[in-house]
Design a protein around this motif. Sequence first.
Motif, mmCIF file in Angstrom:
data_model
loop_
_atom_site.group_PDB
_atom_site.id
_atom_site.type_symbol
_atom_site.label_atom_id
_atom_site.label_comp_id
_atom_site.label_asym_id
_atom_site.label_seq_id
_atom_site.Cartn_x
_atom_site.Cartn_y
_atom_site.Cartn_z
ATOM 1 N N ARG A 209 -17.327 -10.593 -5.474
ATOM 2 C CA ARG A 209 -16.023 -10.359 -5.365
ATOM 3 C C ARG A 209 -15.406 -9.513 -4.764
ATOM 4 N NH1 ARG A 209 -15.270 -14.296 -9.737
ATOM 5 N NH2 ARG A 209 -17.184 -15.324 -9.694
ATOM 6 N N PRO A 210 -14.309 -9.715 -3.690
ATOM 7 C CA PRO A 210 -13.773 -8.510 -3.106
ATOM 8 C C PRO A 210 -13.124 -7.871 -4.013
ATOM 9 C CG PRO A 210 -12.530 -10.735 -2.862
ATOM 10 C CD PRO A 210 -13.878 -11.021 -3.257
ATOM 11 N N ARG A 211 -12.785 -6.504 -3.819
ATOM 12 C CA ARG A 211 -12.353 -5.532 -4.708
ATOM 13 C C ARG A 211 -11.125 -4.693 -3.920
ATOM 14 N NH1 ARG A 211 -17.132 -7.108 -7.030
ATOM 15 N NH2 ARG A 211 -17.957 -5.771 -8.788
ATOM 16 N N ILE A 212 -10.115 -4.420 -4.461
ATOM 17 C CA ILE A 212 -8.860 -3.561 -4.156
ATOM 18 C C ILE A 212 -8.877 -2.466 -5.122
ATOM 19 C CG2 ILE A 212 -6.361 -3.364 -3.986
ATOM 20 C CD1 ILE A 212 -6.595 -6.107 -2.378
ATOM 21 N N VAL A 213 -8.396 -1.312 -4.581
ATOM 22 C CA VAL A 213 -8.167 0.096 -5.421
ATOM 23 C C VAL A 213 -6.642 0.102 -5.374
ATOM 24 C CG1 VAL A 213 -8.574 2.328 -6.167
ATOM 25 C CG2 VAL A 213 -10.604 0.877 -5.125
ATOM 26 N N VAL A 214 -6.120 0.281 -6.593
ATOM 27 C CA VAL A 214 -4.902 0.496 -6.977
ATOM 28 C C VAL A 214 -4.553 1.958 -7.410
ATOM 29 C CG1 VAL A 214 -2.639 -0.103 -7.958
ATOM 30 C CG2 VAL A 214 -3.930 -1.632 -6.912
ATOM 31 N N LEU A 215 -3.870 2.979 -6.761
ATOM 32 C CA LEU A 215 -3.945 4.163 -7.276
ATOM 33 C C LEU A 215 -2.334 4.334 -7.987
ATOM 34 C CD1 LEU A 215 -5.347 6.573 -4.361
ATOM 35 C CD2 LEU A 215 -6.501 5.760 -6.587
ATOM 36 N N ASN A 216 -2.260 4.331 -9.127
ATOM 37 C CA ASN A 216 -1.128 3.914 -10.030
ATOM 38 C C ASN A 216 -0.561 5.441 -10.468
ATOM 39 O OD1 ASN A 216 0.936 2.701 -11.130
ATOM 40 N ND2 ASN A 216 -0.024 2.003 -13.085
ATOM 41 N N LYS A 217 0.627 5.194 -10.763
ATOM 42 C CA LYS A 217 1.463 6.556 -11.103
ATOM 43 C C LYS A 217 1.642 7.629 -10.178
ATOM 44 C CE LYS A 217 -0.232 5.520 -15.849
ATOM 45 N NZ LYS A 217 -0.755 6.088 -17.318
ATOM 46 N N VAL A 218 1.924 7.160 -8.950
ATOM 47 C CA VAL A 218 2.195 8.075 -7.893
ATOM 48 C C VAL A 218 3.431 8.660 -7.909
ATOM 49 C CG1 VAL A 218 0.305 7.096 -6.357
ATOM 50 C CG2 VAL A 218 2.643 6.441 -6.004
ATOM 51 N N ASP A 219 4.284 8.260 -8.771
ATOM 52 C CA ASP A 219 5.680 8.769 -8.937
ATOM 53 C C ASP A 219 5.677 10.019 -9.572
ATOM 54 O OD1 ASP A 219 4.847 7.376 -11.047
ATOM 55 O OD2 ASP A 219 6.701 7.482 -11.923
ATOM 56 N N ILE A 220 4.442 10.462 -10.317
ATOM 57 C CA ILE A 220 4.434 11.773 -10.589
ATOM 58 C C ILE A 220 3.845 12.792 -9.607
ATOM 59 C CG2 ILE A 220 3.291 13.017 -12.505
ATOM 60 C CD1 ILE A 220 3.147 10.537 -14.197
ATOM 61 N N PRO A 221 4.292 13.898 -9.355
ATOM 62 C CA PRO A 221 3.874 14.745 -8.159
ATOM 63 C C PRO A 221 2.404 15.174 -8.545
ATOM 64 C CG PRO A 221 5.857 15.538 -9.473
ATOM 65 C CD PRO A 221 5.474 14.732 -10.314
ATOM 66 N N ASP A 222 2.029 15.393 -9.885
ATOM 67 C CA ASP A 222 0.459 15.418 -9.697
ATOM 68 C C ASP A 222 -0.475 14.277 -9.461
ATOM 69 O OD1 ASP A 222 0.921 18.224 -10.474
ATOM 70 O OD2 ASP A 222 0.648 17.735 -12.536
ATOM 71 N N GLY A 223 0.166 13.296 -9.669
ATOM 72 C CA GLY A 223 -0.466 11.871 -9.401
ATOM 73 C C GLY A 223 -0.495 11.541 -7.972
ATOM 74 N N GLN A 224 0.529 11.893 -7.275
ATOM 75 C CA GLN A 224 0.707 11.772 -5.710
ATOM 76 C C GLN A 224 -0.390 12.658 -5.038
ATOM 77 O OE1 GLN A 224 2.550 9.452 -3.707
ATOM 78 N NE2 GLN A 224 1.085 10.218 -2.347
ATOM 79 N N ASP A 225 -0.297 13.806 -5.659
ATOM 80 C CA ASP A 225 -1.362 14.716 -4.992
ATOM 81 C C ASP A 225 -2.803 14.194 -5.276
ATOM 82 O OD1 ASP A 225 0.904 16.243 -4.425
ATOM 83 O OD2 ASP A 225 0.553 17.716 -5.997
ATOM 84 N N LEU A 226 -3.042 13.876 -6.473
ATOM 85 C CA LEU A 226 -4.444 13.626 -6.606
ATOM 86 C C LEU A 226 -4.948 12.230 -5.783
ATOM 87 C CD1 LEU A 226 -7.224 13.758 -8.382
ATOM 88 C CD2 LEU A 226 -6.279 12.564 -10.251
ATOM 89 N N ALA A 227 -3.789 11.334 -5.575
ATOM 90 C CA ALA A 227 -4.046 10.008 -4.996
ATOM 91 C C ALA A 227 -4.440 10.341 -3.430
ATOM 92 C CB ALA A 227 -2.946 9.341 -5.023
ATOM 93 N N GLU A 228 -3.818 11.428 -2.775
ATOM 94 C CA GLU A 228 -3.836 11.747 -1.469
ATOM 95 C C GLU A 228 -5.429 12.382 -1.330
ATOM 96 O OE1 GLU A 228 -0.375 14.214 -0.327
ATOM 97 O OE2 GLU A 228 0.772 12.795 -0.262
ATOM 98 N N MET A 229 -5.747 13.036 -2.286
ATOM 99 C CA MET A 229 -7.173 13.828 -2.191
ATOM 100 C C MET A 229 -8.163 12.683 -2.362
ATOM 101 S SD MET A 229 -8.405 16.701 -4.746
ATOM 102 C CE MET A 229 -6.672 17.385 -4.799
ATOM 103 N N ILE A 230 -8.086 11.753 -2.975
ATOM 104 C CA ILE A 230 -9.335 11.043 -3.349
ATOM 105 C C ILE A 230 -9.190 9.816 -2.326
ATOM 106 C CG2 ILE A 230 -9.647 11.600 -5.808
ATOM 107 C CD1 ILE A 230 -8.157 8.997 -6.513
ATOM 108 N N ARG A 231 -8.019 9.299 -1.653
ATOM 109 C CA ARG A 231 -7.789 8.163 -0.972
ATOM 110 C C ARG A 231 -9.034 8.177 0.273
ATOM 111 N NH1 ARG A 231 -2.673 4.783 0.674
ATOM 112 N NH2 ARG A 231 -3.813 3.512 2.226
ATOM 113 N N PRO A 232 -9.154 9.100 1.082
ATOM 114 C CA PRO A 232 -10.351 9.165 1.896
ATOM 115 C C PRO A 232 -11.502 8.820 1.586
ATOM 116 C CG PRO A 232 -8.932 11.018 2.347
ATOM 117 C CD PRO A 232 -8.659 10.466 0.919
#
Length: 479
Positions: free
Chosen positions: A275-298
Amino acid sequence: MTTFVDRVELHVAAGNGGHGCASVHREKFKPLGGPDGGNGGRGGDVTLVVDQAVTTLLEYHHSPHRKATNGQPGAGDNRSGKDGQDLVLYVPDGTVVLDKQGNVLADLVGQGTTFVAGQGGRGGLGNAALSSARRKAPGFALLGEPGEARDIVLELKTVADVALVGYPSAGKSSLISVLSAAKPKIADYPFTTLVPNLGVVTAGSTVYTIADVPGLIPGASQGRGLGLEFLRHVERCSVLVHVLDTATLESDRDPVTDLDIIEEELRQYGGLEERPRIVVLNKVDIPDGQDLAEMIRPDLEQRGYQVFEVSAVARLGLKELSFALAGIVAEARASKPKEEATRIVIRPKAVDDAGFTVTYDEAEDVYRVRGEKPERWVRQTDFNNDEAVGYLADRLNRLGVEDRLMKAGARAGDGVAIGAEENAVVFDWEPSMMAGAEMLGRRGEDHRLEAPRPAAQRRRDRDAERADPDREFDEFNPF
């Protein structure tokens, strides 16, 4: 109070067939006008039918015993009994029917799909239908067959195109509530969702369903938490969406580790590797959440995942996500083979197929006859009526049971059992017996019938006969 049930054990019993009637027509100046007994009615079936308006198996959780009605017995003046009423049980789309051993009996997908869980018994023939040139006035009728009774297990596997999986409180319920019109329970504590939620999403010209699967934790595939109860709900999906919490307050968790743990649970459950997979990084409206999302996305993209940064609360990135899911669903639908028109398959019976088998049961010292026809005929026979038993002997003779017994090595006086071990009919076999109406005595009697001897007595008589073949046995007058 329980409001959602996706697994139940159901005890179904089809209706019994009505007995045939043994009757003789009588009227003034015609006291014996011939047989006029009617046939018994057919027992009702128990049928499972898919109804998309039904979403849970709760009804069968509260009342698991279901029985169809019996057929009515026949009556004189050639009146046939009324058929039993079929019992229709409506189940949700995606219900799997299993036996007690876990074998799949049916996979019910699609509105109106049916499965006969219990076959109603046939009605017995009356003596009018049994009359012939040799047996002009039968003094017996056939019994109705018992309906099929069995225990089955119903398991509901949600029919959804997209399945949202992830840790508790990752935001799956919030995400499905903004992508669709679903209104799941949302709170700031784990295991808020206790049942799968289903929503419908429209993205352009594509309409698809999305399911929120209750929170998975380590060990879910072995039964820990709620995972084992609801992992079955992701089996039918076209795409898996990992919802990762980038603003978790738990210090010992991070999104990448959460993804690895959930993937390991899915791998152990099995059947979801392609089955194909998609990853959703949720709660990026929170500053710490946005920073962590940008860090792990690559790192996630390097693994081959398609990654989306969203916020269910602020409604960020939802349009891109919904259209991406629509594209994957449309591609999956297009790749499925088209359903072919129903074809009628004719499987002729083999020329040498007698429809029954004869084997020697050494433990019981009997020759066991198994087959659909012989066993059905036994069930239809009234053993309190000698003539009915003689009719059974005639039928078995014409079917070739006697010839097969001789080829199997059976000798006079050997025990013969028809049916399964737990409910077989046992009699002593006499290969030279005559068959036909000429053996009948008074009405309702047949001189061929005698009580079968016990197995120990059969062994003693057989051993004595083999030791002294010329000896006469006064007590030996088998059926």
